[in-house]
Design an enzyme around this catalytic site. Structure first.
Site, PDB file in Angstrom:
ATOM      1  N   PRO A  80      13.463  45.916  46.934  1.00  0.00           N
ATOM      2  CG  PRO A  80      13.919  44.743  48.598  1.00  0.00           C
ATOM      3  CD  PRO A  80      13.596  44.640  47.427  1.00  0.00           C
ATOM      4  CG  ASN A  81      15.149  49.344  51.276  1.00  0.00           C
ATOM      5  OD1 ASN A  81      14.320  50.052  51.865  1.00  0.00           O
ATOM      6  ND2 ASN A  81      15.537  48.309  51.807  1.00  0.00           N
ATOM      7  NE  ARG A 109      19.249  56.028  53.717  1.00  0.00           N
ATOM      8  CZ  ARG A 109      18.780  54.826  54.301  1.00  0.00           C
ATOM      9  NH1 ARG A 109      17.367  54.772  54.459  1.00  0.00           N
ATOM     10  NH2 ARG A 109      19.569  53.802  54.260  1.00  0.00           N
ATOM     11  CE1 TYR A 149      23.610  50.081  46.770  1.00  0.00           C
ATOM     12  CE2 TYR A 149      23.100  51.419  48.341  1.00  0.00           C
ATOM     13  CZ  TYR A 149      23.058  50.226  47.990  1.00  0.00           C
ATOM     14  OH  TYR A 149      23.144  49.111  48.767  1.00  0.00           O
ATOM     15  CG  ASN A 189      19.063  46.115  41.505  1.00  0.00           C
ATOM     16  OD1 ASN A 189      19.224  45.286  42.407  1.00  0.00           O
ATOM     17  ND2 ASN A 189      19.699  47.322  41.849  1.00  0.00           N
ATOM     18  CB  ALA A 221      18.278  43.185  50.306  1.00  0.00           C
ATOM     19  CG  HIS A 242      22.119  39.438  48.764  1.00  0.00           C
ATOM     20  ND1 HIS A 242      23.012  39.238  47.704  1.00  0.00           N
ATOM     21  CD2 HIS A 242      22.061  40.737  48.968  1.00  0.00           C
ATOM     22  CE1 HIS A 242      23.330  40.383  47.526  1.00  0.00           C
ATOM     23  NE2 HIS A 242      22.824  41.475  48.210  1.00  0.00           N
ATOM     24  CG  ASP A 268      11.440  28.277  43.686  1.00  0.00           C
ATOM     25  OD1 ASP A 268      12.767  27.600  43.502  1.00  0.00           O
ATOM     26  OD2 ASP A 268      10.981  27.702  44.869  1.00  0.00           O
ATOM     27  CD  GLU A 317      21.635  38.871  40.221  1.00  0.00           C
ATOM     28  OE1 GLU A 317      21.940  37.611  39.778  1.00  0.00           O
ATOM     29  OE2 GLU A 317      21.990  39.194  41.337  1.00  0.00           O
ATOM     30  CG  HIS A 363      23.231  43.661  41.773  1.00  0.00           C
ATOM     31  ND1 HIS A 363      22.279  43.681  42.970  1.00  0.00           N
ATOM     32  CD2 HIS A 363      23.382  42.504  41.255  1.00  0.00           C
ATOM     33  CE1 HIS A 363      21.799  42.427  42.724  1.00  0.00           C
ATOM     34  NE2 HIS A 363      22.439  41.667  41.985  1.00  0.00           N
ATOM     35  CG  LEU A 364      22.162  50.595  41.114  1.00  0.00           C
ATOM     36  CD1 LEU A 364      21.430  51.074  42.333  1.00  0.00           C
ATOM     37  CD2 LEU A 364      22.314  51.908  40.112  1.00  0.00           C
ATOM     38  CB  SER A 365      27.095  48.415  44.686  1.00  0.00           C
ATOM     39  OG  SER A 365      26.390  47.309  45.169  1.00  0.00           O
ATOM     40  NE  ARG A 367      27.985  47.305  49.201  1.00  0.00           N
ATOM     41  CZ  ARG A 367      26.623  47.705  49.087  1.00  0.00           C
ATOM     42  NH1 ARG A 367      25.751  47.387  48.056  1.00  0.00           N
ATOM     43  NH2 ARG A 367      26.205  48.241  50.315  1.00  0.00           N
ATOM     44  NE  ARG A 409      25.644  44.740  50.846  1.00  0.00           N
ATOM     45  CZ  ARG A 409      24.522  45.219  51.364  1.00  0.00           C
ATOM     46  NH1 ARG A 409      23.559  44.828  50.701  1.00  0.00           N
ATOM     47  NH2 ARG A 409      24.358  45.956  52.419  1.00  0.00           N
TER      48      ARG A 409
HETATM   49  O1  CA2 Z   1      23.861  47.292  44.426  1.00  0.00           O
HETATM   50  C1  CA2 Z   1      22.805  47.273  44.066  1.00  0.00           C
HETATM   51  O2  CA2 Z   1      22.067  47.595  43.096  1.00  0.00           O
HETATM   52  C2  CA2 Z   1      22.170  46.511  45.232  1.00  0.00           C
HETATM   53  O3  CA2 Z   1      21.239  45.405  44.628  1.00  0.00           O
HETATM   54  C3  CA2 Z   1      21.404  47.285  46.003  1.00  0.00           C
HETATM   55  C4  CA2 Z   1      20.650  46.715  47.267  1.00  0.00           C
HETATM   56  C5  CA2 Z   1      21.732  45.859  48.031  1.00  0.00           C
HETATM   57  O4  CA2 Z   1      21.070  45.140  49.206  1.00  0.00           O
HETATM   58  C6  CA2 Z   1      22.303  44.833  47.274  1.00  0.00           C
HETATM   59  O5  CA2 Z   1      23.187  44.041  47.731  1.00  0.00           O
HETATM   60  C7  CA2 Z   1      23.015  45.383  46.067  1.00  0.00           C
HETATM   61  C8  CA2 Z   1      20.268  47.862  48.248  1.00  0.00           C
HETATM   62  C9  CA2 Z   1      19.254  48.647  47.472  1.00  0.00           C
HETATM   63  C10 CA2 Z   1      19.031  49.812  48.743  1.00  0.00           C
HETATM   64  O6  CA2 Z   1      19.019  51.106  47.854  1.00  0.00           O
HETATM   65  C11 CA2 Z   1      19.315  52.297  48.679  1.00  0.00           C
HETATM   66  C12 CA2 Z   1      19.430  53.259  47.693  1.00  0.00           C
HETATM   67  C13 CA2 Z   1      19.562  54.483  48.259  1.00  0.00           C
HETATM   68  C14 CA2 Z   1      19.667  54.527  49.727  1.00  0.00           C
HETATM   69  C15 CA2 Z   1      19.396  53.418  50.331  1.00  0.00           C
HETATM   70  C16 CA2 Z   1      19.203  52.309  49.937  1.00  0.00           C
END
Ligand code: CA2
Length: 158
Positions: free
Chosen positions: A13-14, A21, A26, A80, A83, A86, A93, A104, A106-108, A113, A117
């Site tokens: 998601p997102n 943003r 990210y 990836n 959220a 978490h 499952d 797995e 993740h960008l960050s 953090r 997370r």
């Molecule tokens: O660092 C990552 O790739 C995360 O999976 C990104 C998730 C976050 O919940 C994880 O803890 C770490 C959030 C993805 C939301 O992506 C956005 C990108 C741009 C603007 C807003 C949200």
């Protein structure tokens, strides 16, 4: 010659908002940029390259359906979970039913953090985790997943 590898790359998601943003967390690349990076890292379209199936969903159930599809259709999976990593025992499952390598990604670096997370259900089913390198995390994850898939393909069937 062996069959070409198929790599599924799933995004939670997102992540469709990538590049729009929060670039300080990210990065500036869009999800389309990340897809192009994955395809290049997989050598898609080149001799010996893998085919990348790249998807994003904001819906947990859809991601679970795609994980189940990867069980029979993919040589390896990069995910990836965003959220849902978490929060989602259902995703865990589904991943546990896979026998292919799962990376797995993740960008960050979630470990650096907020506390919430620091735990990932997905990690419990992942072969390995790559985090904190921005879009390059995907490149590294694709390479690792394909290396594992190739090792697996070269082993005699058990
Ligand atoms: O660092 C990552 O790739 C995360 O999976 C990104 C998730 C976050 O919940 C994880 O803890 C770490 C959030 C993805 C939301 O992506 C956005 C990108 C741009 C603007 C807003 C949200």
């Amino acid at each position: 010659m062996s069959d070409p590898l198929v790599l599924h790359v799933l995004n939670g998601p997102n992540l469709n908002l990538l590049g729009v943003r929060e670039p300080h967390i990210y990065g500036r690349e869009t999800l389309a940029d990340v897809q192009a990076l994955c395809e290049a890292a997989a050598g898609q379209g080149k001799e010996g390259g893998a085919t990348v199936v790249f998807r994003q969903s904001n819906r947990e159930g859809e991601l679970i359906d795609w994980v189940q599809e990867a069980r029979t259709e993919a040589s390896a999976l990069v995910i990836n979970p965003a959220a849902y990593g978490h929060t989602s025992i259902a995703l865990l499952d589904a991943l546990k039913a896979l026998t292919i390598p799962v990376v797995e990604c993740h960008l960050s670096n979630p470990a650096a953090r907020e506390d919430f997370r620091r735990h990932s259900y997905v990690s419990l089913a992942a072969t390995g985790v790559i985090a904190g390198f921005g879009a390059q995390s995907y490149e590294l994850a694709v390479k690792a997943a394909l290396r594992l898939a190739r090792e697996r393909a070269s082993q005699p069937p058990r």
